[in-house]
Design an enzyme around this catalytic site. Structure first.
Site, PDB file in Angstrom:
ATOM      1  N   HIS A 100       6.701   2.407  -2.382  1.00 11.70           N
ATOM      2  CA  HIS A 100       5.313   1.972  -2.246  1.00 11.70           C
ATOM      3  C   HIS A 100       4.940   1.096  -3.443  1.00 11.70           C
ATOM      4  O   HIS A 100       5.318   1.384  -4.586  1.00 11.70           O
ATOM      5  CB  HIS A 100       4.372   3.172  -2.169  1.00 11.70           C
ATOM      6  CG  HIS A 100       4.107   3.626  -0.773  1.00 11.70           C
ATOM      7  ND1 HIS A 100       3.796   4.933  -0.459  1.00 11.70           N
ATOM      8  CD2 HIS A 100       4.074   2.953   0.413  1.00 11.70           C
ATOM      9  CE1 HIS A 100       3.595   5.049   0.845  1.00 11.70           C
ATOM     10  NE2 HIS A 100       3.758   3.861   1.395  1.00 11.70           N
ATOM     11  N   ASP A 102       2.335   0.644  -5.259  1.00 10.34           N
ATOM     12  CA  ASP A 102       1.614   1.144  -6.430  1.00 10.34           C
ATOM     13  C   ASP A 102       2.513   1.900  -7.396  1.00 10.34           C
ATOM     14  O   ASP A 102       2.074   2.259  -8.496  1.00 10.34           O
ATOM     15  CB  ASP A 102       0.433   2.029  -6.002  1.00 10.34           C
ATOM     16  CG  ASP A 102       0.832   3.221  -5.154  1.00 10.34           C
ATOM     17  OD1 ASP A 102       1.571   3.024  -4.166  1.00 10.34           O
ATOM     18  OD2 ASP A 102       0.411   4.349  -5.470  1.00 10.34           O
TER      19      ASP A 102
END
Length: 323
Positions: A100, A102
């Protein structure tokens, strides 16, 4: 339920952290290594994809045995390391939990800036990075994307070619790193059926253990790995009902991350000496007080709501304080 005394004591520390870190960041010397036979865990970023000046993207620094290990590379990881006066080139190993954005949007910055010659960078050897299958593809893509920058700096600034290379170690769950008495074991967590692979990590040194849950829902493997650990750092998200109604997309977030009740169940079953929240999703008008209150309905042990640059020393005793 009455608040655990550690929660009350640490709430005072939390309120002072922002000011204290400004003072610490202004000093010229790099922080000393943790005391012998201890680990020091620093929460570099405790946030989520939400852009926030208070909670940078998820990242954790673990120091033990004279080594520095960084887990995940969220937004602002280089700024937090710079505040600690830790040159990026001195990091021994880097670990990714999953793909992901982030958790890795700070990776290009850490990689490229760590190669530069000023004292904040100065990496002269390949960047050792560990994680799940797909890591080789990621690092090759980064190298291709920044090839022109790399060519220019090699010719113009004479930055050493070895310092911009990746030393990639991708693999299945199990022992990924074992050097100088520091052992890092990857394990599967549960970040939803589509987010595969997704790892948590257990770090062991001198009879002490730290477990980073990674992004996960309630998961029995996290409980197993964290049972009796000195420190368990666990993700959590709070999404008020009205926000779910207004923005249905939040349902996907709720289905992929532990609620306070989920995390509390893990804490209650694993009995870590200290439970710490990081990757904290306080969405909408949710507050830390809401997070703690919901956790305390199930778990009444030692609990800390993490803040950026909070430091936890793991040894004969577990201590929380500023760097």
């Amino acid at each position: 339920m009455k608040a655990h005394p550690m929660t009350l004591r640490l709430s005072v520390f939390i309120r002072c952290t922002a000011f204290a870190m400004v003072v610490f960041a202004g000093t010229g010397a790099m922080a000393a290594d943790p005391p012998q036979n201890t680990m020091r865990v620093t929460l570099l970023g405790t946030g989520t994809p939400v852009p926030s000046p208070e909670r940078f993207g998820n990242s954790t620094l673990v120091e033990a045995g004279g080594q520095k290990l960084v887990f995940d590379f969220g937004r602002g990881v280089t700024i937090r390391l710079a505040q600690l006066r830790i040159p990026f080139g001195t990091i021994n190993a880097h670990f990714l939990t999953h793909f992901h954005s982030d958790h890795l949007n700070g990776l290009p910055d850490l990689w490229l800036t760590g190669w530069l010659r000023p004292p904040y960078g100065n990496r002269n050897t390949p960047m050792a990075i560990y994680g799940p299958p797909g890591l080789t593809k990621l690092t090759k893509g980064l190298t291709d994307a920044f090839v022109r920058d790399i060519e220019i700096r090699k010719a113009d600034e004479h930055d050493p070619e070895a310092g911009i290379a990746f030393d990639v170690h991708e693999g299945a769950p199990g022992v990924m790193y074992d050097q100088g008495g520091v052992k890092v074991t990857a394990f599967n967590n549960d970040h939803g059926p589509l987010v595969v692979p997704s790892y948590g990590y257990k770090i062991e040194y001198q009879g002490h253990s730290v477990v980073l849950s990674g992004d996960t829902r309630y998961n029995a493997e996290v409980v197993r790995q964290a049972t009796g650990a000195d420190l368990l750092v666990h993700c959590v998200t709070v999404i008020p009902d009205e926000l779910l109604k207004q923005f249905p997309a939040y349902q996907a977030v709720l289905q992929h991350l532990a609620s306070p009740e989920d995390a509390a169940r893990v804490f209650a079953e694993a009995h870590p000496k200290l439970a710490v929240y990081s990757h904290i999703g306080l969405n909408g008008n949710a507050k830390e007080e809401d997070l703690v209150a919901r956790t305390r309905k199930i778990y009444d042990g030692p609990l800390v709501v993490g803040q950026d640059l909070m430091s936890i020393e793991v040894g004969a005793q577990t201590k929380v304080g500023p760097r």
